[in-house]
Design a protein around this motif. Structure first.
Motif, PDB file in Angstrom:
ATOM      1  N   ARG A  41      -4.217  -3.058  -7.554  1.00  0.00           N
ATOM      2  CA  ARG A  41      -3.973  -2.280  -6.346  1.00  0.00           C
ATOM      3  C   ARG A  41      -4.778  -2.836  -5.170  1.00  0.00           C
ATOM      4  NH1 ARG A  41      -6.447   2.312  -6.635  1.00  0.00           N
ATOM      5  NH2 ARG A  41      -5.121   3.602  -5.317  1.00  0.00           N
ATOM      6  N   ILE A  42      -4.285  -2.608  -3.960  1.00  0.00           N
ATOM      7  CA  ILE A  42      -5.049  -2.927  -2.759  1.00  0.00           C
ATOM      8  C   ILE A  42      -5.904  -1.713  -2.424  1.00  0.00           C
ATOM      9  CG2 ILE A  42      -4.895  -3.401  -0.292  1.00  0.00           C
ATOM     10  CD1 ILE A  42      -2.204  -4.806  -0.882  1.00  0.00           C
ATOM     11  N   VAL A  43      -7.207  -1.927  -2.325  1.00  0.00           N
ATOM     12  CA  VAL A  43      -8.105  -0.831  -1.942  1.00  0.00           C
ATOM     13  C   VAL A  43      -8.863  -1.238  -0.680  1.00  0.00           C
ATOM     14  CG1 VAL A  43      -8.341   0.015  -4.317  1.00  0.00           C
ATOM     15  CG2 VAL A  43      -9.980  -1.669  -3.431  1.00  0.00           C
ATOM     16  N   GLY A  44      -9.771  -0.410  -0.265  1.00  0.00           N
ATOM     17  CA  GLY A  44     -10.613  -0.756   0.887  1.00  0.00           C
ATOM     18  C   GLY A  44     -10.053  -0.244   2.197  1.00  0.00           C
ATOM     19  N   ASP A  45     -10.512  -0.883   3.284  1.00  0.00           N
ATOM     20  CA  ASP A  45     -10.259  -0.366   4.623  1.00  0.00           C
ATOM     21  C   ASP A  45      -8.768  -0.206   4.931  1.00  0.00           C
ATOM     22  OD1 ASP A  45     -12.981  -0.779   4.718  1.00  0.00           O
ATOM     23  OD2 ASP A  45     -12.888  -2.458   6.113  1.00  0.00           O
ATOM     24  N   LEU A  46      -7.972  -1.236   4.624  1.00  0.00           N
ATOM     25  CA  LEU A  46      -6.556  -1.171   4.988  1.00  0.00           C
ATOM     26  C   LEU A  46      -5.859  -0.032   4.241  1.00  0.00           C
ATOM     27  CD1 LEU A  46      -4.246  -2.491   6.600  1.00  0.00           C
ATOM     28  CD2 LEU A  46      -3.752  -3.857   4.562  1.00  0.00           C
ATOM     29  N   ALA A  47      -6.165   0.111   2.967  1.00  0.00           N
ATOM     30  CA  ALA A  47      -5.566   1.203   2.195  1.00  0.00           C
ATOM     31  C   ALA A  47      -5.988   2.555   2.751  1.00  0.00           C
ATOM     32  CB  ALA A  47      -5.949   1.073   0.718  1.00  0.00           C
ATOM     33  N   ASP A  48      -7.253   2.672   3.160  1.00  0.00           N
ATOM     34  CA  ASP A  48      -7.706   3.946   3.735  1.00  0.00           C
ATOM     35  C   ASP A  48      -7.011   4.231   5.063  1.00  0.00           C
ATOM     36  OD1 ASP A  48      -9.370   4.574   1.668  1.00  0.00           O
ATOM     37  OD2 ASP A  48     -11.220   3.904   2.645  1.00  0.00           O
TER      38      ASP A  48
ATOM     39  N   ILE B 209      -4.014   3.204   6.033  1.00  0.00           N
ATOM     40  CA  ILE B 209      -2.611   3.576   5.832  1.00  0.00           C
ATOM     41  C   ILE B 209      -2.519   4.958   5.185  1.00  0.00           C
ATOM     42  CG2 ILE B 209      -0.520   2.932   4.568  1.00  0.00           C
ATOM     43  CD1 ILE B 209      -1.301  -0.015   5.112  1.00  0.00           C
ATOM     44  N   SER B 210      -3.432   5.245   4.284  1.00  0.00           N
ATOM     45  CA  SER B 210      -3.462   6.567   3.670  1.00  0.00           C
ATOM     46  C   SER B 210      -3.698   7.645   4.731  1.00  0.00           C
ATOM     47  CB  SER B 210      -4.568   6.597   2.612  1.00  0.00           C
ATOM     48  OG  SER B 210      -4.763   7.891   2.136  1.00  0.00           O
ATOM     49  N   HIS B 211      -4.602   7.351   5.652  1.00  0.00           N
ATOM     50  CA  HIS B 211      -4.847   8.313   6.737  1.00  0.00           C
ATOM     51  C   HIS B 211      -3.588   8.520   7.590  1.00  0.00           C
ATOM     52  CE1 HIS B 211      -6.536  10.316  10.224  1.00  0.00           C
ATOM     53  NE2 HIS B 211      -6.031   9.356  10.967  1.00  0.00           N
ATOM     54  N   PHE B 212      -2.912   7.420   7.888  1.00  0.00           N
ATOM     55  CA  PHE B 212      -1.688   7.529   8.687  1.00  0.00           C
ATOM     56  C   PHE B 212      -0.670   8.422   7.991  1.00  0.00           C
ATOM     57  CE2 PHE B 212       2.634   5.803   9.526  1.00  0.00           C
ATOM     58  CZ  PHE B 212       2.752   6.171  10.851  1.00  0.00           C
ATOM     59  N   VAL B 213      -0.524   8.214   6.697  1.00  0.00           N
ATOM     60  CA  VAL B 213       0.451   9.009   5.942  1.00  0.00           C
ATOM     61  C   VAL B 213       0.068  10.488   5.961  1.00  0.00           C
ATOM     62  CG1 VAL B 213       1.302   9.488   3.607  1.00  0.00           C
ATOM     63  CG2 VAL B 213       1.233   7.129   4.469  1.00  0.00           C
TER      64      VAL B 213
ATOM     65  N   VAL C 191       0.836  -1.204   0.000  1.00  0.00           N
ATOM     66  CA  VAL C 191       0.000   0.000   0.000  1.00  0.00           C
ATOM     67  C   VAL C 191       0.871   1.254   0.000  1.00  0.00           C
ATOM     68  CG1 VAL C 191      -1.665   1.350   1.340  1.00  0.00           C
ATOM     69  CG2 VAL C 191      -1.993  -1.113   1.047  1.00  0.00           C
ATOM     70  N   TYR C 192       1.907   1.276   0.850  1.00  0.00           N
ATOM     71  CA  TYR C 192       2.789   2.455   0.852  1.00  0.00           C
ATOM     72  C   TYR C 192       3.372   2.694  -0.539  1.00  0.00           C
ATOM     73  CZ  TYR C 192       2.965   2.820   5.991  1.00  0.00           C
ATOM     74  OH  TYR C 192       2.652   2.998   7.320  1.00  0.00           O
ATOM     75  N   SER C 193       3.740   1.623  -1.206  1.00  0.00           N
ATOM     76  CA  SER C 193       4.424   1.800  -2.496  1.00  0.00           C
ATOM     77  C   SER C 193       3.470   2.296  -3.575  1.00  0.00           C
ATOM     78  CB  SER C 193       5.091   0.493  -2.923  1.00  0.00           C
ATOM     79  OG  SER C 193       4.111  -0.448  -3.303  1.00  0.00           O
ATOM     80  N   GLN C 194       2.172   2.268  -3.320  1.00  0.00           N
ATOM     81  CA  GLN C 194       1.225   2.762  -4.326  1.00  0.00           C
ATOM     82  C   GLN C 194       0.644   4.125  -3.943  1.00  0.00           C
ATOM     83  OE1 GLN C 194      -1.688  -0.490  -4.125  1.00  0.00           O
ATOM     84  NE2 GLN C 194      -3.106   0.717  -2.913  1.00  0.00           N
ATOM     85  N   LEU C 195       0.941   4.617  -2.729  1.00  0.00           N
ATOM     86  CA  LEU C 195       0.344   5.876  -2.250  1.00  0.00           C
ATOM     87  C   LEU C 195       1.122   7.076  -2.774  1.00  0.00           C
ATOM     88  CD1 LEU C 195      -0.581   5.536   1.526  1.00  0.00           C
ATOM     89  CD2 LEU C 195      -2.121   5.819  -0.409  1.00  0.00           C
ATOM     90  N   PRO C 196       0.437   8.088  -3.291  1.00  0.00           N
ATOM     91  CA  PRO C 196       1.131   9.269  -3.809  1.00  0.00           C
ATOM     92  C   PRO C 196       1.912  10.051  -2.754  1.00  0.00           C
ATOM     93  CG  PRO C 196      -1.262   9.567  -3.850  1.00  0.00           C
ATOM     94  CD  PRO C 196      -1.002   8.142  -3.561  1.00  0.00           C
ATOM     95  N   GLY C 197       1.406  10.156  -1.540  1.00  0.00           N
ATOM     96  CA  GLY C 197       2.091  11.000  -0.550  1.00  0.00           C
ATOM     97  C   GLY C 197       3.204  10.313   0.211  1.00  0.00           C
ATOM     98  N   ALA C 198       3.457   9.054  -0.106  1.00  0.00           N
ATOM     99  CA  ALA C 198       4.436   8.297   0.674  1.00  0.00           C
ATOM    100  C   ALA C 198       5.512   7.688  -0.235  1.00  0.00           C
ATOM    101  CB  ALA C 198       3.731   7.186   1.446  1.00  0.00           C
TER     102      ALA C 198
END
Lengths: 332, 332, 332, 332
Positions: free
Chosen positions: A279-286, A288-292, A21-28
């Motif tokens: 891509r991994i979507v759903g709760d876990l991605a949200d 981790i995105s929130h954490f970032v 998930v981190y490797s697919q997130l724009p802000g991380a």
């Protein structure tokens, strides 16, 4: 704001997903990965483009790393989290916070002493079903809670796989105890539990509990990982809260997606961590995105670490009650 | 075999349905009805063609009556059942057998002393979902039971209507305690319960319990009649049993039939006592039909009265535990 | 009223169930059974206590037989029904009435000429879900029907088993065409169908159709027996009707009962013909019970034979449309 | 990579959600908003921090804007899209691409001539249920498709609200035609449709269609916005595909979340655009996030604009068939 540079420590089932998930997130940017198993470290590093590390101290000593996901077995949380705090990293700690109250308290006190940040991976806080039940259960709409029921059941293969590395309370029950206190808006004060160990997995097969809340509500907890492998979707979770005015519930039994072959009808995950379009979507991605984003911007995490901590003494009390066969008061 | 001539005593919600089912059954003739409320007696007599009676002794003294359905409030079961036994009638006694163990024991002992017959209206024994779970839960297929969960939830209007005439345990819980011991194939030996009374209905709002079975299984019981009136289908019941080899469950949430108006989507009953084509069909009709045929032919009832009795001491223990707040052993 | 003495002709899947239901019904006595396969005849006779017959004329010549269930393959309905009419027997004819309009018309005209009685085994008329949708769809509540959708899907094994003995329209579609005209309260006047034959079962795999009703409603029909063997519960049926004021629907996907083994989660039948406590209950038992009582008492059958007949010309039109690829008017 | 600077044009139900999602996305900055209704423009600008614009040309002339979401009524898509192409902006065009084939063709040809980028808001491409059915329906697993069914039903209030601004085919049907050709992996070549207009909403109430695919599969399309307001969750969508080897399906009826009040049981959205924790998550957020990332990085969109275009000629053919009452070939 620069990209958040993160590392993932522990590359089991959850850790590998964190890394992806981190490797697919724009802000991380996923800067580093580490597992006790070097082969696994290399594999995940190759897939994600992160740098593999052979030891945790080396990883934590890198000044370019802002934050770290800790996805180790429960009993390794304490030392890894203290080391990360010592290195000044923001931490996303996979649940449970720790394997007992004493360890959990050490972690949150270290975080507070050092002034670093900590978020616990309580994924249900990012599940549209649980969050909407939480929002519906506002005092204005629900009235006073009367009874609260939480269920989390899985297959026996999980219990076998984990062996003694976790327990039904700390692996599964932590989700529901957190949800019950969060949605019920009241701490659990007294518990009674009965467990069963017939399958020989090295873990409990099931644990049923009744809990009392400070606000007078009664609760029922239904944990099992005794189901045969063929359980539709691999797990069953539900939650309900009935108040003096109205009620709300959720049921994860139907995820809306099925395949049918000669052998049977099989469901799938459409909420927790579905992989679609690569891509991994759903709760876990949200989550981790929130954490970032919250770490980058300095905004508060969805759940304060003290609120996450509050589940652990309840788990300890449930454990004690299941062993002694009598009701137990929760000591905080 | 002649037609079975039956009477119905107590013409509330259940009694009226008993009367209507008897009046439509080919092997039975509804000869008499009686209720404490004479208006009600006349109305049901007019609808069904039965003779209205103004008192129970008069009805029971009729030699042409073979059998009687007793559908009175719980606390009137004892005297009515003893009188019917004394008159030599076969009895279909609506659940619960009685409102406590002492009374229940008096009834079954009177039946055995007199050599008459008694069947308790445990309708789940005629529900295709419960019976198929029972059959699936055979030791050969299921293995040894690990955990058993039973749920029965209804709307608060029922609790308000009954007031002190029954209780959540004896009105609803008797179904599930009977089902748990029947499907689990083992008696319950120890119980712990917590209840809640916030709605002021004169009854418990909810009762959660954990039970232990002689065979080692643990059980969870979830009773509530605290739900708002809008609960889909008016009730929620489910049951699950997980064994060392496999598992079975049922869920009554979806009955397969819905209407949609401006106000909402509303379900309906398609199993218990649906009225279609002007007749009552489903579980209740099958139960009463079985009572008629087994009584006419002298064959055993689906459930022996001693097996029905076995639920009552568990209910008494649950009541005591909920009052005292500690685990209680079941005394039989 | 004496017991109705019945015979069952054709002892396949349905015929054997007819025989077993008759043998358990209080108002009926199963006097005779016959199948083209003498072994099968003997087996069912042994199970049910009926007398086995080696030929149909012999069976029909028995004056002690009042009524006969005809459960033969579609194309044998005509001759068997005419013979039974000729012998003056009341007939319960398993659906479809006949394999085409011409044959169906011959049967109903023979019944009317002779003054005997005929009921077609349209089991949905006894299903609490369909009947309740019918009752909800009254003009007073529903308003004018806008659109009506019917679905009946099964597994490919059924198509393979039947081979050319029936067809998707006459085996499955007859249920839904009858239901659409009954619940929609209007005859179908025009149809368009497309079919598919890719599996090589000797039957259509699937047939989709759009129909127009005399009252202006449009209908969608979805028939398939192309599903793999693992389809939950073995079939999927649903029905919905939306009117100018309100709407009603049913869905048979969830029957409320499941078993879970290592291999998967498997459902079961709790409505059509579940076998519980050693007896067949549910829709089929109610249908046959109605046939027995109405025949004994001389009361009208739930569905007049002319109303049952009305489905057949629609099936013929659908067949023609699927072959020609154009819309076809229904000729009655 | 710098942040993508975006504008939203058209601030109705969808446009406002686009604006809110952009304003919460880390890789994007919402620079401008515009609606024909200036009050609405100001309100959304105030909520999101974007600059309000009073006219579209002014907005498009800003060189700092990289991309634009066009969320206008169907018939305004053509001019707005051509203007945005002319200004060199990347476009996220809410479905349908255009209100007929001619307009849609003009847009895609302009995009190709100018060398800009275009993504159509086919949200089902980001729904875990539809994407997983697509993935399951691979030729290797499914075999050859036999039949494909798509359903999308909503409430009549939507039809009334839209009036003549859209149509059941272009507002709802475009989703399913895109999904059928995508998941069926074959173009639709021939269609037959029947519609109904009884409610007087200025729109069709319902449209049923049968379609043929180039690969031989047959399809059924079930569109309605005639349901009363009380339809659970406000809509019903499902999809199924049965192949020569296996099958897959999805059903959106159960979203897993319910509230219960005095008036009834009400569901909620947990997939499309649930708002939890103050943010919009789910399919729409994933779609917009993908648009931002793919535009920033120059990677291809999940769906090429020519593949999105392919739905429009089918819609035109369905419209023609519904008007003429005969099967119609699709002209591309």
């Amino acid at each position: 704001m620069h990209e958040l540079r993160v590392a993932v420590v522990g590359l089991g089932w959850f850790g590998e997903r964190h890394a992806r998930v981190y490797s697919q997130l724009p802000g991380a940017r996923l800067a580093a990965v580490f597992d006790l198993d070097a082969t696994r470290t290399k594999r995940v590093a190759a897939v994600t483009g992160a740098e593999p590390h052979a030891d945790l101290p080396g990883l934590l000593s890198r000044p370019d790393i802002d934050a770290v996901s800790i996805c180790l077995p429960d009993r390794l949380h304490l030392n890894a989290a203290l080391a990360a705090v010592g290195a000044g990293k923001a931490i996303l700690l996979e649940k449970p916070l720790a394997h007992d109250t004493t360890s959990a308290r050490q972690i949150v006190e270290a975080v507070e002493a050092r002034g670093t940040r900590l978020m616990v991976g309580h994924i249900l806080r990012f599940d549209p079903r649980y969050v909407q039940v939480y929002e519906a259960a506002s005092p204005e709409w629900l009235g006073e809670p009367i009874h609260i029921r939480a269920k989390r059941n899985g297959v026996r293969a999980t219990a076998k796989r984990l062996g003694g590395a976790s327990s039904i309370l700390f692996y599964m029950g932590v989700h529901d105890i957190d949800a019950m206190q969060w949605i019920g808006r009241s701490p659990i004060t007294r518990v009674y539990a009965q467990k069963r160990q017939a399958l020989g997995t090295g873990n409990e097969d099931a644990l049923y509990a009744i809990v009392n809340f400070a606000n007078g509500a009664v609760g029922s907890l239904d944990l099992s990982w005794a189901w045969p492998a063929g359980l539709m979707n691999g797990y069953r979770a539900s939650f309900e809260i009935v108040g003096t005015q109205s009620a709300a519930y959720l049921d994860c039994a139907d995820q809306g997606f099925y395949t049918v072959g000669e052998e049977g009808t099989v469901g799938g995950d459409t909420h927790l961590w579905p992989e679609i379009n690569g891509r991994i979507v759903g709760d876990l991605a949200d989550e981790i995105s929130h954490f970032v984003e919250a770490t980058r911007t300095g905004k508060p995490y969805m759940q304060h670490h003290r609120e996450a901590f509050a589940a652990i003494p309840v788990l300890d009390a449930l454990k004690e009650s299941a062993e002694r066969g009598v009701p137990v008061e929760v000591r905080r």
